[in-house]
Design an enzyme around this catalytic site. Structure first.
Site, PDB file in Angstrom:
ATOM      1  N   GLU A  42     -45.154  -1.343 -47.423  1.00 44.80           N
ATOM      2  CA  GLU A  42     -44.065  -0.666 -48.114  1.00 44.80           C
ATOM      3  C   GLU A  42     -43.388   0.350 -47.201  1.00 44.80           C
ATOM      4  O   GLU A  42     -42.420   0.990 -47.594  1.00 44.80           O
ATOM      5  CB  GLU A  42     -44.587   0.022 -49.368  1.00 44.80           C
ATOM      6  CG  GLU A  42     -45.233  -0.943 -50.358  1.00 44.80           C
ATOM      7  CD  GLU A  42     -45.834  -0.237 -51.547  1.00 44.80           C
ATOM      8  OE1 GLU A  42     -45.111  -0.029 -52.533  1.00 44.80           O
ATOM      9  OE2 GLU A  42     -47.029   0.110 -51.481  1.00 44.80           O
ATOM     10  N   GLY A  62     -50.562  15.200 -31.039  1.00 43.71           N
ATOM     11  CA  GLY A  62     -50.802  16.612 -30.761  1.00 43.71           C
ATOM     12  C   GLY A  62     -51.112  17.457 -31.983  1.00 43.71           C
ATOM     13  O   GLY A  62     -51.347  18.666 -31.859  1.00 43.71           O
ATOM     14  N   ARG A  69     -43.016   1.372 -42.622  1.00 44.03           N
ATOM     15  CA  ARG A  69     -42.490   0.854 -41.352  1.00 44.03           C
ATOM     16  C   ARG A  69     -43.608   0.527 -40.375  1.00 44.03           C
ATOM     17  O   ARG A  69     -44.431   1.392 -40.050  1.00 44.03           O
ATOM     18  CB  ARG A  69     -41.553   1.890 -40.738  1.00 44.03           C
ATOM     19  CG  ARG A  69     -40.963   1.485 -39.406  1.00 44.03           C
ATOM     20  CD  ARG A  69     -40.091   2.580 -38.827  1.00 44.03           C
ATOM     21  NE  ARG A  69     -39.540   2.174 -37.550  1.00 44.03           N
ATOM     22  CZ  ARG A  69     -38.414   1.471 -37.404  1.00 44.03           C
ATOM     23  NH1 ARG A  69     -37.728   1.113 -38.469  1.00 44.03           N
ATOM     24  NH2 ARG A  69     -37.983   1.125 -36.212  1.00 44.03           N
TER      25      ARG A  69
END
Length: 350
Positions: A229, A295, A231
């Protein structure tokens, strides 16, 4: 005996009067081993080694020893008939071709080569990263993708006017170097709610569902039944039984010039509007709305603070944001995918 890493029998579209290739559709694309089909066609074309593409004619088919029911013979017959019977109304020419690739680990040499590799990933003969796609962006042309096929952007406005004079308009779906997958390959056992959001070169395993807002880029995809649903960016692979929540994002190698290839293990949940810039092992959960980059500082149960990159690839990881302090905290999960319910079996009855 001569061997080839891959063979494609296809129909290339080129700008009329030029050598510029806009796309190549390969109804037959095979990879691996001592491909007898490739050897038979190569012998006819006097091609012995290397990566190359040749125009095909019915005479080529007649000069081989292939039975008319052979997959190569059927493909040659289909593409030559298509080119002859369906002239392109888009200032382009359709040319039946045979493409040989000697080494899939070497970079592609031309547009035919790129398209064959993308087909092999989408038809699940190769997994993502199973072929070298370095330099593909520089090789492929930018194309206006329409309901009448690919068009040259440089002459498209004039072409549209020609169609308008006879009461027609070309419908444009996108202007891009990569087309949608379903115009070339439709793998079995999958669901795609919006075909515009899956590029050629995506790898979708049986049982995968790509919802309306899901997106899968080329050289990326799923290795099992997954709900997408969000990317899946270029280069990313997602394991069996994982759920990429609505609006979620997995950072790819094209996002900011990174070179590390990210992966998501099996049985993971990336919550709605969440995102990751690290890899996940199996049975991991990322809280909805939390974006974790390499990070990001993560506080562990013992009070230690580490960068998220140090947790990359760990199994059973739960990452969430403390709603009081705002700190990102990480835990080792006691259970597995059952804790979040796993994929809905009914929704995945493809």
């Amino acid at each position: 005996m001569t061997t080839f890493a891959a063979l494609g029998i296809g129909l290339a579209t080129r700008v009329a009067g030029s050598d510029r290739i806009l796309d190549t559709w390969y109804p037959l694309a095979v990879a691996g081993g001592d491909a007898g089909e490739a050897v038979a066609i190569a012998s006819t074309l006097r091609h012995r080694s290397g990566t190359a593409t040749y125009p095909l004619t019915r005479e080529v088919l007649r000069s081989t020893d292939l039975n008319a029911d052979h997959p190569v013979a059927r493909a040659v017959s289909a593409v030559t008939a298509d080119a002859a019977l369906r002239p392109a109304p888009t200032r382009t020419e359709r040319v039946p071709v045979a493409t040989f690739v000697e080494d899939l680990s070497a970079p592609p040499v031309d547009a035919h080569d790129v398209y064959l590799r993308l087909h092999l990933i989408s038809n699940r003969q190769l997994r993502p990263h199973g072929a070298n796609l370095d330099g593909s962006f520089g090789i492929l042309s930018n194309v206006v993708w329409t309901d009448e096929g690919p068009c040259d952007p440089d002459t498209f406005d004039a072409l549209q006017l020609e169609h308008a004079r006879v009461g027609q308009r070309l419908r444009v779906t996108s202007v891009d170097k990569f087309p949608r997958m379903t115009d070339y390959v439709v793998p079995s056992g999958i669901r795609i709610a919006d075909a515009d959001r899956v590029r050629l070169g995506a790898h979708l395993s049986p049982g995968t569902t790509v919802m309306h807002e899901g997106f899968v880029n080329f050289n990326a995809g799923t290795l099992g039944a997954s709900m997408v649903e969000g990317r899946i960016s270029a280069g990313v692979v997602v394991g069996d039984g994982s759920d990429i929540g609505g609006g979620a994002s997995i950072m790819g190698t094209l996002s900011g010039g990174g070179t590390e290839i990210l992966s998501v293990g099996s049985g993971c949940l990336i919550g709605a509007n969440a995102g990751i810039g690290i890899s996940l092992g199996d049975d991991c959960v990322i809280e909805a709305g939390l974006y974790v980059t390499a990070g990001t500082k993560v506080t562990l149960p013992d009070g230690q603070i580490v960068k998220a990159a140090e947790l990359s690839g760990r199994d059973g990881l739960l990452l969430r944001r403390d709603s009081v302090s705002g700190a990102v905290v990480g835990f080792q999960r006691d259970g597995t995918r059952g804790d979040w319910g796993g994929l809905n079996a009914e929704l995945h009855a493809n």
